[in-house]
Design an enzyme around this catalytic site. Structure first.
Site, PDB file in Angstrom:
ATOM      1  CB  THR A   1      -0.899  -0.014   1.259  1.00  0.00           C
ATOM      2  OG1 THR A   1      -1.531   1.246   1.399  1.00  0.00           O
ATOM      3  CG2 THR A   1      -0.101  -0.288   2.531  1.00  0.00           C
ATOM      4  CG  ASP A   2      -1.219   4.952  -0.922  1.00  0.00           C
ATOM      5  OD1 ASP A   2      -1.750   4.313   0.012  1.00  0.00           O
ATOM      6  OD2 ASP A   2      -1.850   5.803  -1.595  1.00  0.00           O
ATOM      7  CD  GLU A   3      -3.458   3.612   4.481  1.00  0.00           C
ATOM      8  OE1 GLU A   3      -3.242   3.518   5.697  1.00  0.00           O
ATOM      9  OE2 GLU A   3      -4.594   3.652   3.997  1.00  0.00           O
TER      10      GLU A   3
ATOM     11  CE1 TYR B   1      -3.375  -2.610   5.749  1.00  0.00           C
ATOM     12  CE2 TYR B   1      -3.292  -0.267   5.241  1.00  0.00           C
ATOM     13  CZ  TYR B   1      -3.319  -1.586   4.820  1.00  0.00           C
ATOM     14  OH  TYR B   1      -3.281  -1.884   3.482  1.00  0.00           O
TER      15      TYR B   1
ATOM     16  CE  LYS C   1       0.010  -4.582   3.013  1.00  0.00           C
ATOM     17  NZ  LYS C   1      -0.359  -5.922   2.458  1.00  0.00           N
TER      18      LYS C   1
HETATM   19  P1  NAD Z   1      -9.613  -7.334   2.251  1.00  0.00           P
HETATM   20  O1  NAD Z   1      -9.593  -7.044   3.706  1.00  0.00           O
HETATM   21  O2  NAD Z   1     -10.863  -7.051   1.477  1.00  0.00           O
HETATM   22  O3  NAD Z   1      -9.277  -8.882   2.001  1.00  0.00           O
HETATM   23  C1  NAD Z   1      -8.251  -9.541   2.678  1.00  0.00           C
HETATM   24  C2  NAD Z   1      -8.389 -11.032   2.389  1.00  0.00           C
HETATM   25  O4  NAD Z   1      -7.302 -11.716   3.045  1.00  0.00           O
HETATM   26  C3  NAD Z   1      -9.684 -11.640   2.924  1.00  0.00           C
HETATM   27  O5  NAD Z   1     -10.233 -12.525   1.983  1.00  0.00           O
HETATM   28  C4  NAD Z   1      -9.230 -12.407   4.182  1.00  0.00           C
HETATM   29  O6  NAD Z   1     -10.047 -13.512   4.487  1.00  0.00           O
HETATM   30  C5  NAD Z   1      -7.826 -12.832   3.757  1.00  0.00           C
HETATM   31  N1  NAD Z   1      -6.938 -13.089   4.902  1.00  0.00           N
HETATM   32  C6  NAD Z   1      -6.761 -12.304   6.006  1.00  0.00           C
HETATM   33  N2  NAD Z   1      -5.868 -12.874   6.840  1.00  0.00           N
HETATM   34  C7  NAD Z   1      -5.457 -14.029   6.236  1.00  0.00           C
HETATM   35  C8  NAD Z   1      -4.531 -15.034   6.597  1.00  0.00           C
HETATM   36  N3  NAD Z   1      -3.853 -14.971   7.752  1.00  0.00           N
HETATM   37  N4  NAD Z   1      -4.344 -16.068   5.751  1.00  0.00           N
HETATM   38  C9  NAD Z   1      -5.047 -16.153   4.582  1.00  0.00           C
HETATM   39  N5  NAD Z   1      -5.947 -15.228   4.206  1.00  0.00           N
HETATM   40  C10 NAD Z   1      -6.144 -14.175   5.020  1.00  0.00           C
HETATM   41  O7  NAD Z   1      -8.379  -6.562   1.643  1.00  0.00           O
HETATM   42  P2  NAD Z   1      -8.233  -5.836   0.229  1.00  0.00           P
HETATM   43  O8  NAD Z   1      -8.756  -4.464   0.340  1.00  0.00           O
HETATM   44  O9  NAD Z   1      -8.706  -6.738  -0.830  1.00  0.00           O
HETATM   45  O10 NAD Z   1      -6.637  -5.722   0.167  1.00  0.00           O
HETATM   46  C11 NAD Z   1      -5.850  -6.786  -0.354  1.00  0.00           C
HETATM   47  C12 NAD Z   1      -4.392  -6.413  -0.243  1.00  0.00           C
HETATM   48  O11 NAD Z   1      -4.142  -5.210  -0.956  1.00  0.00           O
HETATM   49  C13 NAD Z   1      -3.936  -6.143   1.187  1.00  0.00           C
HETATM   50  O12 NAD Z   1      -2.649  -6.671   1.340  1.00  0.00           O
HETATM   51  C14 NAD Z   1      -3.920  -4.628   1.300  1.00  0.00           C
HETATM   52  O13 NAD Z   1      -2.959  -4.213   2.228  1.00  0.00           O
HETATM   53  C15 NAD Z   1      -3.543  -4.238  -0.113  1.00  0.00           C
HETATM   54  N6  NAD Z   1      -4.033  -2.920  -0.579  1.00  0.00           N
HETATM   55  C16 NAD Z   1      -5.356  -2.593  -0.447  1.00  0.00           C
HETATM   56  C17 NAD Z   1      -5.798  -1.371  -0.958  1.00  0.00           C
HETATM   57  C18 NAD Z   1      -7.244  -0.965  -0.868  1.00  0.00           C
HETATM   58  O14 NAD Z   1      -7.578   0.183  -1.211  1.00  0.00           O
HETATM   59  N7  NAD Z   1      -8.158  -1.827  -0.451  1.00  0.00           N
HETATM   60  C19 NAD Z   1      -4.895  -0.508  -1.569  1.00  0.00           C
HETATM   61  C20 NAD Z   1      -3.545  -0.880  -1.663  1.00  0.00           C
HETATM   62  C21 NAD Z   1      -3.136  -2.097  -1.179  1.00  0.00           C
HETATM   63  O1  DAU Z   2      -4.192   3.952   0.505  1.00  0.00           O
HETATM   64  C1  DAU Z   2      -4.403   2.576   0.395  1.00  0.00           C
HETATM   65  C2  DAU Z   2      -5.238   2.095   1.546  1.00  0.00           C
HETATM   66  O2  DAU Z   2      -6.568   2.541   1.296  1.00  0.00           O
HETATM   67  C3  DAU Z   2      -5.211   0.584   1.733  1.00  0.00           C
HETATM   68  O3  DAU Z   2      -3.913   0.193   2.062  1.00  0.00           O
HETATM   69  C4  DAU Z   2      -6.188   0.158   2.832  1.00  0.00           C
HETATM   70  O4  DAU Z   2      -6.219  -1.256   2.922  1.00  0.00           O
HETATM   71  C5  DAU Z   2      -7.559   0.667   2.469  1.00  0.00           C
HETATM   72  O5  DAU Z   2      -8.482   0.351   3.496  1.00  0.00           O
HETATM   73  C6  DAU Z   2      -7.524   2.180   2.254  1.00  0.00           C
HETATM   74  O6  DAU Z   2      -7.241   2.862   3.504  1.00  0.00           O
HETATM   75  P1  DAU Z   2      -7.989   4.217   3.917  1.00  0.00           P
HETATM   76  O7  DAU Z   2      -7.902   4.389   5.376  1.00  0.00           O
HETATM   77  O8  DAU Z   2      -7.543   5.349   3.052  1.00  0.00           O
HETATM   78  O9  DAU Z   2      -9.491   3.809   3.440  1.00  0.00           O
HETATM   79  P2  DAU Z   2     -10.917   4.053   4.102  1.00  0.00           P
HETATM   80  O10 DAU Z   2     -11.928   3.702   3.063  1.00  0.00           O
HETATM   81  O11 DAU Z   2     -11.044   3.434   5.436  1.00  0.00           O
HETATM   82  O12 DAU Z   2     -10.944   5.631   4.301  1.00  0.00           O
HETATM   83  C7  DAU Z   2     -10.753   6.526   3.195  1.00  0.00           C
HETATM   84  C8  DAU Z   2     -10.778   7.932   3.741  1.00  0.00           C
HETATM   85  O13 DAU Z   2     -12.148   8.225   4.173  1.00  0.00           O
HETATM   86  C9  DAU Z   2      -9.925   8.136   4.962  1.00  0.00           C
HETATM   87  O14 DAU Z   2      -9.350   9.438   4.912  1.00  0.00           O
HETATM   88  C10 DAU Z   2     -10.895   8.040   6.146  1.00  0.00           C
HETATM   89  C11 DAU Z   2     -12.187   8.566   5.554  1.00  0.00           C
HETATM   90  N1  DAU Z   2     -13.421   7.976   6.097  1.00  0.00           N
HETATM   91  C12 DAU Z   2     -13.529   6.627   6.155  1.00  0.00           C
HETATM   92  C13 DAU Z   2     -14.663   6.023   6.657  1.00  0.00           C
HETATM   93  C14 DAU Z   2     -14.765   4.514   6.743  1.00  0.00           C
HETATM   94  C15 DAU Z   2     -14.473   8.788   6.507  1.00  0.00           C
HETATM   95  O15 DAU Z   2     -14.398  10.045   6.425  1.00  0.00           O
HETATM   96  N2  DAU Z   2     -15.601   8.202   6.990  1.00  0.00           N
HETATM   97  C16 DAU Z   2     -15.736   6.845   7.119  1.00  0.00           C
HETATM   98  O16 DAU Z   2     -16.792   6.380   7.610  1.00  0.00           O
END
Ligand code: NAD
Ligand code: DAU
Length: 355
Positions: A132-134, A158, A162
């Site tokens: 992630t970019d975080e 988190y 990562k």
């Molecule tokens: P998600 O939470 O929707 O899904 C995570 C999946 O991993 C689930 O299916 C869960 O059951 C599985 N999992 C969790 N722990 C596990 C374990 N110990 N063994 C096997 N499986 C396990 O997450 P997502 O949003 O799909 O993100 C996927 C990946 O991409 C993550 O590594 C996250 O850090 C990264 N990522 C997410 C975003 C985003 O915006 N969602 C952006 C950048 C990177």
């Molecule tokens: O940047 C990549 C990341 O993006 C991934 O690594 C994470 O897995 C993914 O969950 C996401 O993280 P964020 O914290 O940016 O996503 P989230 O959707 O939780 O929140 C997006 C923005 O919106 C953040 O600034 C918090 C804000 N927010 C979120 C929720 C859930 C609100 O204002 N209200 C809300 O109820």
């Protein structure tokens, strides 16, 4: 074939579906099925002989070893993680276990498998770590976007977990020569996104006539990418990325959170107007901010474009419209994920924010 971990989650299931729609190469999906894992996302593959689902933990070395020996994958794509920042604030331990300890065990298992490969099999093997970019921390308004050379400065449990996993992945290349590639992507959105995250939460709350909780002043900036573009970038990195390298992935779409919420509201006003004729934006409620909330993320995606020729296909407008339409067309999916555990999480996260 390839082995995907976390393939029942949001991005993983999009990746699995896209993969099998584009290629005949088989895929094994190892997923622990936490609250975020949902086999309903993959129902279309129930009878597909190219697809194997295995319920298990990336930290279970005996299981992972057995899978590698049995299926002999040419690559592993590691999506498995705890992914929600707010949950990491309420309870960091699962994040340490899966994101750090789990990744470590998966790397060890992979190292054992890869060391025993020979010739072409060994040469072409890849381990792609989806990050992630975080990990880069927070940017000021005028700062340049995150490049791959930006220092790591994670601010939440988190992002710290990562970041730790990224460091382990890097070390396995540097020390053992394991052919790893790490991707650092910005915020994704699209189908199958669990409604604890901003965009799907706003859509489902709006339709349920509930408040739309904006943290703080709503001026925090995220850089949004449609999920299938993230999947295409990962495929490109797997095909052509240089082992040991990291690639930032983003959509050149920086937006303040409030703009995102207003976009969701405007699309719903058009596609599914409120029965009282009032605009959905009237449901917006400002609530207490996220502790340690990062102010701005922005990805400089020039390296992956220059070296691998990847660019996103979707614009923010087309991606958001597709996303809202998907949630309107899949209301049963939404109902099915809104279990008791989901409702308990929403209560826990929002009750104390003064909603
Ligand atoms: P998600 O939470 O929707 O899904 C995570 C999946 O991993 C689930 O299916 C869960 O059951 C599985 N999992 C969790 N722990 C596990 C374990 N110990 N063994 C096997 N499986 C396990 O997450 P997502 O949003 O799909 O993100 C996927 C990946 O991409 C993550 O590594 C996250 O850090 C990264 N990522 C997410 C975003 C985003 O915006 N969602 C952006 C950048 C990177
Ligand atoms: O940047 C990549 C990341 O993006 C991934 O690594 C994470 O897995 C993914 O969950 C996401 O993280 P964020 O914290 O940016 O996503 P989230 O959707 O939780 O929140 C997006 C923005 O919106 C953040 O600034 C918090 C804000 N927010 C979120 C929720 C859930 C609100 O204002 N209200 C809300 O109820």
């Amino acid at each position: 074939m390839i082995l995907v971990t976390g393939g029942a989650g949001f991005i993983g299931s999009n990746f699995v579906l896209d993969w099998l729609a584009r290629s005949d190469e088989g895929l094994v999906n190892l997923d622990r099925l936490t609250y975020a894992g949902n086999l309903e996302n993959l129902q279309a593959l129930a009878d597909d002989p190219r697809y194997v689902f295995v319920h298990g933990d990336i930290g279970d070395r005996a299981l992972a070893s057995r899978l590698l020996d049995e299926h002999r994958p040419r690559a592993i794509v590691n999506f498995a993680a705890e992914s929600h920042v707010d949950r990491s604030i309420h309870g960091p331990e699962d994040f340490i276990q899966t994101n750090i300890v789990g990744t470590f065990h998966l790397l060890e298992t992979t190292r054992g498998y890869w060391s025993d490969l020979a010739g072409r099999e060994r040469q072409r093997f890849r381990f792609v770590h989806v990050s992630t970019d975080e990990v880069y921390g927070s940017l000021g308004r005028e700062d340049p976007a995150f490049s791959e050379a930006h220092r790591y400065q994670p601010n939440s449990p988190y992002s710290a977990s990562k970041a730790a996993s990224d460091h382990l992945v890097r070390a396995y290349h540097h020390t053992y020569g394991l052919p790893v590639l790490t991707t650092n992507c910005s915020n994704n959105y699209g189908p199958y996104h669990f409604p604890e995250k901003l965009i799907p939460l706003m859509i489902v709350n709006a339709l349920a006539d509930k408040p739309l909780p904006v943290y703080g002043d709503g001026q925090q900036i995220r850089d949004w990418l449609y999920v299938s573009d993230h999947c295409s970038a990962i495929r490109r990195v797997l095909d052509a990325g240089r082992p040991g390298e990291t690639y930032n992935i983003g959509g050149w779409n920086e937006k303040p959170n409030l703009d995102i919420v207003l976009t969701v509201c405007a699309l719903l006003d058009e596609l599914s107007p409120r029965s009282d004729g009032k605009p959905y934006r009237e449901q917006i409620t400002y609530v207490a901010d996220r502790p340690g909330h990062d102010r701005r993320y922005a990805i400089d995606a020039r390296k992956i474009e220059r070296e691998l020729g990847w660019r996103p296909a979707e614009t923010f407008e087309s991606g958001m419209r597709k996303t809202v339409l998907w949630y309107l067309d899949n209301r049963q999916w939404v109902r099915n994920v809104q279990t008791g555990a989901y409702r308990a999480w929403v209560e826990k996260n929002y009750a104390e924010r003064g909603r």
